[in-house]
Motif scaffolding. Structure first.
Motif, PDB file in Angstrom:
ATOM      1  N   HIS A   1       2.964  -5.241  -5.967  1.00 10.41           N
ATOM      2  CA  HIS A   1       3.520  -6.534  -7.138  1.00 10.41           C
ATOM      3  C   HIS A   1       4.577  -6.768  -7.000  1.00 10.41           C
ATOM      4  O   HIS A   1       5.188  -5.529  -6.494  1.00 10.41           O
ATOM      5  CB  HIS A   1       3.137  -5.663  -8.644  1.00 10.41           C
ATOM      6  N   PRO A   2       4.907  -7.998  -6.440  1.00 13.42           N
ATOM      7  CA  PRO A   2       6.505  -8.278  -6.627  1.00 13.42           C
ATOM      8  C   PRO A   2       7.491  -7.970  -6.984  1.00 13.42           C
ATOM      9  O   PRO A   2       8.278  -8.110  -6.881  1.00 13.42           O
ATOM     10  CB  PRO A   2       5.943 -10.006  -5.792  1.00 13.42           C
ATOM     11  N   ASP A   3       7.233  -7.971  -8.373  1.00 10.19           N
ATOM     12  CA  ASP A   3       8.690  -7.704  -9.158  1.00 10.19           C
ATOM     13  C   ASP A   3       8.643  -6.460  -9.554  1.00 10.19           C
ATOM     14  O   ASP A   3       8.974  -5.689 -10.525  1.00 10.19           O
ATOM     15  CB  ASP A   3       8.558  -7.952 -10.599  1.00 10.19           C
ATOM     16  N   GLU A   4       8.188  -5.475  -8.745  1.00  9.29           N
ATOM     17  CA  GLU A   4       7.825  -3.880  -9.062  1.00  9.29           C
ATOM     18  C   GLU A   4       8.091  -3.287  -7.553  1.00  9.29           C
ATOM     19  O   GLU A   4       8.648  -2.040  -7.580  1.00  9.29           O
ATOM     20  CB  GLU A   4       6.270  -2.894  -9.088  1.00  9.29           C
ATOM     21  N   CYS A   5       7.614  -4.033  -6.796  1.00 12.91           N
ATOM     22  CA  CYS A   5       7.966  -2.976  -5.625  1.00 12.91           C
ATOM     23  C   CYS A   5      10.071  -3.197  -5.171  1.00 12.91           C
ATOM     24  O   CYS A   5      10.075  -4.219  -5.365  1.00 12.91           O
ATOM     25  CB  CYS A   5       7.551  -4.127  -4.789  1.00 12.91           C
ATOM     26  N   ILE A   6      10.335  -2.107  -5.154  1.00 14.14           N
ATOM     27  CA  ILE A   6      11.602  -1.561  -4.433  1.00 14.14           C
ATOM     28  C   ILE A   6      12.114  -1.797  -2.881  1.00 14.14           C
ATOM     29  O   ILE A   6      13.070  -1.589  -2.601  1.00 14.14           O
ATOM     30  CB  ILE A   6      12.329  -0.240  -5.718  1.00 14.14           C
ATOM     31  N   ASP A   7      11.251  -2.610  -2.271  1.00 17.00           N
ATOM     32  CA  ASP A   7      11.643  -2.628  -1.043  1.00 17.00           C
ATOM     33  C   ASP A   7      12.461  -1.739  -0.031  1.00 17.00           C
ATOM     34  O   ASP A   7      12.464  -1.502   0.651  1.00 17.00           O
ATOM     35  CB  ASP A   7      12.921  -3.499  -0.670  1.00 17.00           C
ATOM     36  N   CYS A   8      11.288  -0.698  -0.639  1.00 18.92           N
ATOM     37  CA  CYS A   8      12.120   0.734   0.225  1.00 18.92           C
ATOM     38  C   CYS A   8      11.429   0.813   2.087  1.00 18.92           C
ATOM     39  O   CYS A   8      11.731   1.011   3.089  1.00 18.92           O
ATOM     40  CB  CYS A   8      10.868   1.730  -0.284  1.00 18.92           C
ATOM     41  N   GLY A   9      10.175   0.727   1.404  1.00 20.49           N
ATOM     42  CA  GLY A   9       9.748  -0.065   3.282  1.00 20.49           C
ATOM     43  C   GLY A   9       8.911   0.968   3.775  1.00 20.49           C
ATOM     44  O   GLY A   9       8.331   1.738   4.430  1.00 20.49           O
ATOM     45  N   VAL A  10       8.201   2.668   2.453  1.00 18.05           N
ATOM     46  CA  VAL A  10       7.871   3.385   3.469  1.00 18.05           C
ATOM     47  C   VAL A  10       5.863   3.520   3.531  1.00 18.05           C
ATOM     48  O   VAL A  10       5.833   4.044   4.146  1.00 18.05           O
ATOM     49  CB  VAL A  10       7.845   4.198   2.596  1.00 18.05           C
TER      50      VAL A  10
END
Ligand code: SF4
Ligand code: F3S
Length: 104
Positions: free
Chosen positions: A35-44
Protein backbone atom coordinates in the motif's frame (compact mmCIF):
# COMPACT_ATOMS: atom_id res chain seq x y z
CA UNK A 1 7.46 3.88 -1.52
CA UNK A 2 8.43 0.36 -2.52
CA UNK A 3 6.50 -1.76 -5.00
CA UNK A 4 6.05 -5.45 -5.63
CA UNK A 5 6.76 -6.40 -9.25
CA UNK A 6 6.38 -9.23 -11.77
CA UNK A 7 8.43 -11.99 -10.18
CA UNK A 8 6.21 -12.17 -7.08
CA UNK A 9 3.42 -13.61 -9.22
CA UNK A 10 3.06 -17.38 -8.74
CA UNK A 11 5.83 -17.38 -6.12
CA UNK A 12 4.41 -15.36 -3.20
CA UNK A 13 7.13 -16.30 -0.76
CA UNK A 14 5.78 -13.83 1.87
CA UNK A 15 9.15 -13.31 3.60
CA UNK A 16 8.50 -9.61 2.98
CA UNK A 17 5.46 -9.62 5.23
CA UNK A 18 7.43 -10.82 8.19
CA UNK A 19 9.80 -7.85 8.25
CA UNK A 20 7.50 -4.95 7.38
CA UNK A 21 7.21 -2.69 10.45
CA UNK A 22 3.89 -1.20 9.34
CA UNK A 23 2.16 -4.32 7.94
CA UNK A 24 1.38 -2.74 4.60
CA UNK A 25 1.28 -5.84 2.39
CA UNK A 26 -1.99 -6.93 0.76
CA UNK A 27 -2.66 -10.37 -0.64
CA UNK A 28 -4.10 -11.56 -3.93
CA UNK A 29 -4.33 -15.16 -5.05
CA UNK A 30 -0.92 -15.23 -6.73
CA UNK A 31 0.83 -12.05 -5.56
CA UNK A 32 1.20 -9.45 -2.85
CA UNK A 33 1.21 -5.67 -3.24
CA UNK A 34 2.36 -2.79 -1.03
CA UNK A 35 0.00 0.00 0.00
CA UNK A 36 1.72 3.20 -1.17
CA UNK A 37 0.12 5.39 1.50
CA UNK A 38 1.19 3.09 4.32
CA UNK A 39 4.74 2.15 3.27
CA UNK A 40 7.29 4.21 5.19
CA UNK A 41 10.07 3.55 2.69
CA UNK A 42 12.25 1.75 5.20
CA UNK A 43 13.57 -0.68 2.58
CA UNK A 44 13.90 -3.71 4.85
CA UNK A 45 11.63 -5.88 2.70
CA UNK A 46 13.67 -5.49 -0.49
CA UNK A 47 16.55 -7.84 0.37
CA UNK A 48 14.23 -10.35 2.06
CA UNK A 49 12.37 -11.34 -1.11
CA UNK A 50 13.85 -14.60 -2.49
CA UNK A 51 12.44 -13.67 -5.91
CA UNK A 52 13.89 -10.13 -5.92
CA UNK A 53 10.41 -8.83 -6.69
CA UNK A 54 10.48 -5.71 -4.47
CA UNK A 55 11.93 -2.46 -5.80
CA UNK A 56 11.88 1.23 -4.86
CA UNK A 57 9.45 3.15 -7.06
CA UNK A 58 12.26 5.53 -7.95
CA UNK A 59 13.66 2.93 -10.36
CA UNK A 60 12.83 3.69 -14.01
CA UNK A 61 10.11 1.81 -15.84
CA UNK A 62 7.99 0.80 -12.89
CA UNK A 63 4.93 2.92 -13.68
CA UNK A 64 2.59 0.01 -14.27
CA UNK A 65 3.67 -1.60 -11.00
CA UNK A 66 3.17 1.62 -9.06
CA UNK A 67 -0.39 1.76 -10.41
CA UNK A 68 -1.05 -1.91 -9.81
CA UNK A 69 0.18 -1.84 -6.21
CA UNK A 70 -1.98 1.22 -5.45
CA UNK A 71 -5.06 -0.28 -7.07
CA UNK A 72 -4.95 -3.73 -5.50
CA UNK A 73 -3.84 -2.57 -2.05
CA UNK A 74 -7.34 -1.07 -1.85
CA UNK A 75 -9.05 -4.28 -3.00
CA UNK A 76 -7.16 -7.14 -1.40
CA UNK A 77 -6.98 -8.12 2.30
CA UNK A 78 -4.05 -7.25 4.54
CA UNK A 79 -1.49 -10.01 5.18
CA UNK A 80 0.64 -9.63 8.29
CA UNK A 81 2.10 -13.08 8.95
CA UNK A 82 4.29 -15.25 6.78
CA UNK A 83 2.71 -18.30 5.20
CA UNK A 84 3.96 -21.06 2.93
CA UNK A 85 5.07 -19.97 -0.50
CA UNK A 86 2.96 -21.17 -3.43
CA UNK A 87 3.72 -24.81 -4.30
CA UNK A 88 4.95 -23.79 -7.76
CA UNK A 89 7.17 -20.97 -6.44
CA UNK A 90 10.57 -22.43 -7.39
CA UNK A 91 9.34 -23.44 -10.83
CA UNK A 92 7.98 -19.95 -11.53
CA UNK A 93 10.92 -17.95 -10.19
CA UNK A 94 12.23 -15.98 -13.17
CA UNK A 95 9.46 -16.87 -15.63
CA UNK A 96 8.77 -13.95 -17.98
CA UNK A 97 5.52 -12.05 -18.58
CA UNK A 98 3.84 -13.28 -15.46
CA UNK A 99 1.60 -10.22 -15.33
CA UNK A 100 0.11 -11.03 -18.72
CA UNK A 101 -0.23 -14.76 -18.09
CA UNK A 102 -0.73 -15.44 -14.41
CA UNK A 103 -1.77 -12.33 -12.49
CA UNK A 104 -4.53 -12.81 -9.94
FE1 SF4 B 1 7.11 -2.30 4.62
FE2 SF4 B 1 9.42 -0.97 4.69
FE3 SF4 B 1 8.90 -2.63 2.67
FE4 SF4 B 1 7.57 -0.34 2.87
S1 SF4 B 1 9.76 -0.57 2.48
S2 SF4 B 1 6.69 -2.34 2.42
S3 SF4 B 1 7.39 -0.13 5.10
S4 SF4 B 1 9.16 -3.19 4.82
FE1 F3S C 1 6.27 -11.77 -3.26
FE2 F3S C 1 8.78 -11.68 -2.59
FE3 F3S C 1 7.01 -11.01 -0.84
S1 F3S C 1 7.82 -13.24 -3.85
S2 F3S C 1 5.27 -12.27 -1.37
S3 F3S C 1 7.39 -9.96 -2.73
S4 F3S C 1 8.84 -12.15 -0.45
Amino acid sequence: TYVVTDNCIKCKYTDCVEVCPVDCFYEGENMLVIHPDECIDCGVCEPECPADAILPDTEPGLEKWVELNAEYAEKWPNLTVKKDQLPEAAEFDGVKEKLEKYFS
